[in-house]
Design an enzyme around this catalytic site. Structure first.
Site: not given
Lengths: 287, 287
Positions: B92, B140, B154, B264
């Site tokens: 990511h 999540y 990330e 986000y």
């Protein structure tokens, strides 16, 4: 999101952009794209204001942004007519490290050149640079081009869909000074001749690509984020995925900008090359 | 575009990710989103690997990413089963100034903790931080969660649709060391007990909003780009559009990250708050 956020604030409360002798109209050009948080829905609005598009027979079968261009032309134009708005400030953000940039479309627009001079002095010691896109092949049909004096305002770096306070405030301050300038002009102030440093767009450089159009190199780390800095023959320009360096081969020093702008990958543009020049602006005073 | 570009390179030529004792499979999880250069088409794939989605009756009426999650689960899972892949590296990028971040989902996964320790030592003096999201409400259903040892990688800051050489190379180097670690493990090397510093997700902080859900403040300039730096009670956190400062009111020092990440905003998250802790990893050796 700087421009969209500022315009939405001004639509709710316009005190900040009101001046005694200036009529202002805050306006969202592409509401569908704003809603989807994307640059455009069907086609790039900021390339859509061509004579062909603006004169195309109206209809729902036209791309959304072409319909929208016609609508904007009816409100703020018609382009090239005496009824057109005097000035449009077209608020943009870039992912490039360009800082505050004002974009002009004509080296002979003395009103705009005087405005550039005024803004540069007003925001000093902060700086803002002037990009001039008057190249016959590289110039494009911007939204602002329907006004008599089109001014692009490009502030970065800021990713899409993000609101950074420093970028937001920088854009806000430039707009303030721009409106102050118009107010002074409308009050009858004379602006004496001056000179303005501009970066004149001369060439578009694409990423190195393979036969299928896939990118095979990235902007070199020595060039990344170095918008406005001199690029000399032999300087590193790209770095291939296997680590090879591609050097700039031009004949002399140039000043790259819009380096690695996200929206320009699809336009086959890794950066534009500019030449630094000093223009002379004549004195101006309201007739 | 770091992950997408690396995976496409490896699909063409996998020499770089080959190891004698590791089977690797480079894979694009969301090809439709890649094609459109967007995060997702119908719904966020990296939230889609829930038991409900994975067990939903198959069909074209399911959102694209749910269909895709089921397909990925068939290839690399099934999630929670002995047949599932051992490790997934989920690549990511973020618009936040997070540098190199490895994301774990369990404080008890000693294999992953040992891998973190190995990577941190291998890339020193460069640094890479470990974010641990084990919060029962904030965790999540990630794509990587179908593997036995899920690892998120990330790297930022990088805007969407942009390829920066520094971010690309950082991701590439971390992957190299991660694969080296697995190779050494599979060769039978014993990894003695060690400690790993992690940043443990404890809270999600939203932007201040009005009654209609519109954002009314930005991340404060003192906090912007300060991912992983201590935020103390009373420190500036947000700045409203009319210049007021909103301060952090929590009981003690925390470490914010994912500050002002573009993706986000829709998840009502300006940043996450973490607490710094040191975990102990037991010795590991292949059985």
């Amino acid at each position: 999101m700087s421009g969209v956020t500022l315009v939405n604030l001004w639509v709710k409360n316009s005190a900040e952009i009101q001046r005694k002798r200036v009529e202002t109209k805050p306006f969202i050009t592409n509401p569908k794209a704003v809603e989807k948080c994307t640059r455009y829905v069907d086609t790039d609005l900021n390339r859509a204001f061509s004579p062909e598009n603006l004169s195309a027979p109206e209809g729902d079968d036209l791309p959304y942004e072409v319909q929208r261009a016609q609508e904007i032309n009816r409100i703020f134009g018609p382009k090239g007519s005496p009824e057109a708005y005097d000035v449009i400030f077209d608020l943009h953000n870039t992912t490039s490290n360009m800082g505050c940039t004002l974009i002009l479309e004509s080296s002979k627009d003395h009103f705009n050149l005087q405005m550039m001079n005024y803004i540069k002095k007003a925001i000093a010691p902060a700086s803002c640079l002037v990009l001039l896109n008057e190249h016959p092949l590289l110039k494009y049909s911007t939204s602002r081009s329907i006004a008599k004096h089109p001014v692009g305002l490009e502030v970065g770096p800021q990713p899409q869909g993000v609101l950074r306070s420093n970028i937001f405030e920088a854009m806000r301050v430039i707009l303030k000074h721009a409106l102050d300038f118009i107010e002074l002009f409308n009050e009858g102030m004379e602006f004496p001749p001056c000179t303005v440093e501009v970066f004149w767009v001369s060439e578009r450089i694409d990423y190195p690509r393979d036969a299928n159009g896939n990118i095979i190199a990235m902007v070199h780390p020595n060039l990344q984020d170095c918008d406005w800095e001199p690029l000399n023959p032999g300087d590193p320009m790209f770095q291939t995925f296997d680590g090879k360096t591609i050097h700039y081969q031009g004949p002399g020093t140039v000043y790259p900008t819009f380096i690695n702008e996200a929206a320009y990958y699809e336009k086959q543009q890794a950066f534009v090359i500019t030449r630094r020049e000093t223009l002379v602006a004549s004195a101006i005073r309201k007739a």
